[in-house]
Each structure stands twice: as structure tokens, then as C-alpha cells.
Scaffold this active site. Structure first.
Site, PDB file in Angstrom:
ATOM      1  N   ARG A 154      35.124 -20.655 -60.197  1.00  0.00           N
ATOM      2  CA  ARG A 154      36.335 -21.469 -60.013  1.00  0.00           C
ATOM      3  C   ARG A 154      36.531 -21.870 -58.545  1.00  0.00           C
ATOM      4  NH1 ARG A 154      35.067 -20.972 -64.323  1.00  0.00           N
ATOM      5  NH2 ARG A 154      36.248 -20.317 -66.160  1.00  0.00           N
ATOM      6  N   SER A 226      44.558 -21.481 -68.340  1.00  0.00           N
ATOM      7  CA  SER A 226      44.398 -20.149 -67.740  1.00  0.00           C
ATOM      8  C   SER A 226      45.024 -20.138 -66.351  1.00  0.00           C
ATOM      9  CB  SER A 226      42.918 -19.785 -67.650  1.00  0.00           C
ATOM     10  OG  SER A 226      42.346 -19.725 -68.931  1.00  0.00           O
ATOM     11  N   GLU A 322      44.431 -19.024 -60.627  1.00  0.00           N
ATOM     12  CA  GLU A 322      43.462 -20.111 -60.645  1.00  0.00           C
ATOM     13  C   GLU A 322      44.168 -21.408 -60.317  1.00  0.00           C
ATOM     14  OE1 GLU A 322      40.840 -22.208 -64.177  1.00  0.00           O
ATOM     15  OE2 GLU A 322      41.063 -20.040 -64.205  1.00  0.00           O
TER      16      GLU A 322
END
Length: 326
Positions: A154, A226, A322
Site C-alpha cells: 500500500r 479497508s 490506509e
């Protein structure tokens, strides 16, 4: 103008600029219309605005897809940063190109996919990218080869603070024309057993079905997918935790590193389905924070902080968002 964001937050930009080509972006730069502070966004699916944005929001509408190279086994395509990511995945599946199908239904746009290094079900977009085209705030173009993008979980070179002045315009992908699938992740195999055949379209439908069963539709319940990254810990830390929690799920990342699902830890802390004001942890997937209606960015931040504190206290592990806080 209101800033598009999947959390459904009522936030506005002082100036909102969209462009349809690299040439239009260059004209905006040359005319001095992109003044500081500025922020380039995609679909607003990975952003948490804590207040109105007092500067310029930029958004790409570059939406071309072109084949740039092809042989018997692979195909290379150049894709505009403004194309919705899932539309591109659908295009690949329709044309029989393998590689992107496990990333079906991930929200956002193609440009942001290359910045964030999106991933799901055993695939990361860095596995498909060959190069990323950019223009910076001075109007200078540069093409980054995939090995120059410094991709990791990520993360990418484009997320560094100094790269805020660099705008992604196109992403080139190298996809396979030969049939192959990545199925050994999550419940994919289990779901495919219900299907008479395994092909690209079927796998895409299965991935979408799995995601929809776990993740709320942002149009119905504001969220950014998420919210937290799954922590990667040294093996010694994992082994100590497994003694306490023998049923803890995990993913091996080599000899010395193990990924532990953040959603499982959040669930173990009792947060699944719980609210803190108008913000809540989703009742089906603890990795997702949702806006139950009328939440402000500060409400989501407060919930995030509380969840992180619980996980830290119970497991001794820091989980990190994230989602980017703006």
C-alpha cells in the site's frame, strides 16, 4: 464546490479544477491556476477530509485506453488516470486479458491505483504496472518505470510528501493473454466450487460477490473500504502472539515476516458493529469504518484513534490507517 469522497462527508474545496488531457493540465499549470495549497485526487475513495479544503483540488478526466504492444502471450495497455479502476478491470476481463480480475470492485481511479498500490486476494497492482506517466507542477513530464516507483505494501514513491507536486496522467499495464488465475486466497476456491466453470468472467463475479458480502456500498453507507493496513510483524512477535491466540489467522511473507489481519484484531477487541457517535465499525468487516449519517471527519478520526488504542493495548501492535487524512 463539494469534494467527491466515498465517506459521504460534506466538505468543500475553495477551487475545484478538472482537466481532460495532459495538454489541458499543462495549460492550467502555465496559467498559474494551480496555486498552493493544492491536492490532486481520484475518486476520493482513500481520503478522509477533516475539514473543508482551503486550496485547489485537481481531478483528472483523462479516460483513454490504448494498446501499445502485443505478442502471443502478453499485451501492454496505456490507460488514462481518470478511468474508474473497476471499469478498467471489466474492460480487461471482456477482452480476455488476465491479471487484474482479483482487483475487481476496488473503488477509485486508475491514477490513484498506481499511487496507492492497491491490492486484494493475492494480487497487488504493482504486479501489473510497467510504467507511470506524470507531469509536475512546473509542467515537466516524466515516465517512471515500475522499478523506479519503490512499491511496497500500500505504498509507492508517489505517496512521499515531496511527490505531492507530481500528477499521474497515465498508467501502463502489462497483462497476460494466457489463461492463469490466483485462487489460493480468502474464500475464492470455496466460492468457485459452486460454479460450473472457471473463467475470467466467473472469477470476476465471484470476487465481486465476496467483496459485496463483506463491504458496504459507499452510496448507501459512507466508507473508504479497508481503513487500516494489515500489520506485518517479525516472526518472533508472531510466534509470541500465536501462543496466546492459537486460532489467529496469518499470512506468511517469507522466513522472517508475517502479516496478521487487522480486521481480526479489531474484532477480537470487540469493536465490530460498535459506534462512537455517528461513526461506526462495520458489522460485517471490522476493517471498515463507516459514516452512519452526518459524521464529520473528526468523528472518523476519533473512532480510528480509539480502535488503534484498543489493538495496541491488547496485542502490542500498532495498526496504521490506509486512508489518507487531509
Amino acid at each position: 464546490m463539494k469534494i467527491p469522497n466515498t465517506f459521504g462527508l460534506d466538505v468543500e474545496a475553495a477551487v475545484f479544477l478538472e482537466y481532460n488531457s495532459v495538454e489541458e493540465l499543462e495549460e492550467l499549470i502555465a496559467a498559474g491556476r494551480i496555486t498552493s495549497p493544492y491536492l490532486h485526487i481520484g475518486g476520493g475513495s482513500n481520503l478522509l477530509f477533516t475539514d473543508d479544503y482551503k486550496g485547489v483540488i485537481l481531478h483528472s478526466h483523462i479516460n483513454n485506453i490504448e494498446i501499445v504492444a502485443e505478442d502471443e502471450e502478453t499485451i501492454s495497455v496505456r490507460v488514462g488516470a481518470g478511468i474508474i479502476w473497476d471499469d478498467f478491470v471489466a474492460y480487461c476481463v471482456e477482452h480476455g486479458w488476465y491479471g487484474a480480475e482479483n482487483l475487481s470492485l476496488i473503488p477509485g481511479e486508475v491514477g490513484a491505483s498506481a499511487v496507492q498500490n492497491i491490492g486484494a486476494y493475492g494480487v497487488e497492482v504493482k504486479d501489473l504496472i510497467s510504467s507511470v506517466e506524470t507531469v509536475n507542477i512546473q509542467g515537466v513530464k516524466r515516465v517512471y518505470r515500475v522499478d523506479e516507483c519503490d512499491y511496497s505494501y500500500r505504498n509507492s514513491i508517489f505517496k512521499r510528501p515531496e511527490m505531492k507536486q507530481v500528477f499521474v496522467t497515465h498508467v501502463s499495464f502489462r497483462l497476460s493473454k494466457k489463461e492463469h488465475y490466483i485462487l489460493d486466497y480468502g474464500t475464492i476456491c470455496q466460492e468457485l466450487e459452486k460454479c460450473p466453470v472457471v473463467d475470467l468472467k466467473t472469477l470476476r463475479q465471484v470476487i465481486i460477490r465476496i467483496r459485496e458480502s463483506k463491504l458496504p456500498d459507499p452510496k448507501v453507507l459512507g466508507n473508504a473500504g479497508s481503513f487500516f493496513m494489515n500489520p506485518v510483524v517479525p516472526r518472533r512477535v508472531f510466534e509470541t502472539l500465536r501462543e496466546q491466540y492459537p486460532l489467529m489467522p496469518f499470512y506468511e511473507l517469507g522466513a522472517d515476516r508475517v502479516k496478521i489481519p487487522a480486521g481480526w484484531m479489531i474484532d477480537q477487541c470487540g469493536w465490530k458493529g460498535k459506534s462512537l457517535g455517528p461513526a461506526a465499525v462495520h458489522d460485517k468487516q471490522a476493517l471498515v469504518l463507516v459514516n452512519r449519517g452526518g459524521a464529520k471527519g473528526a468523528d472518523i478520526v476519533a473512532l480510528s484513534d480509539a480502535v488503534r488504542a484498543s489493538v495496541r493495548e491488547k496485542f502490542g501492535i500498532d495498526i496504521h490507517p490506509e486512508v489518507n487524512f487531509i
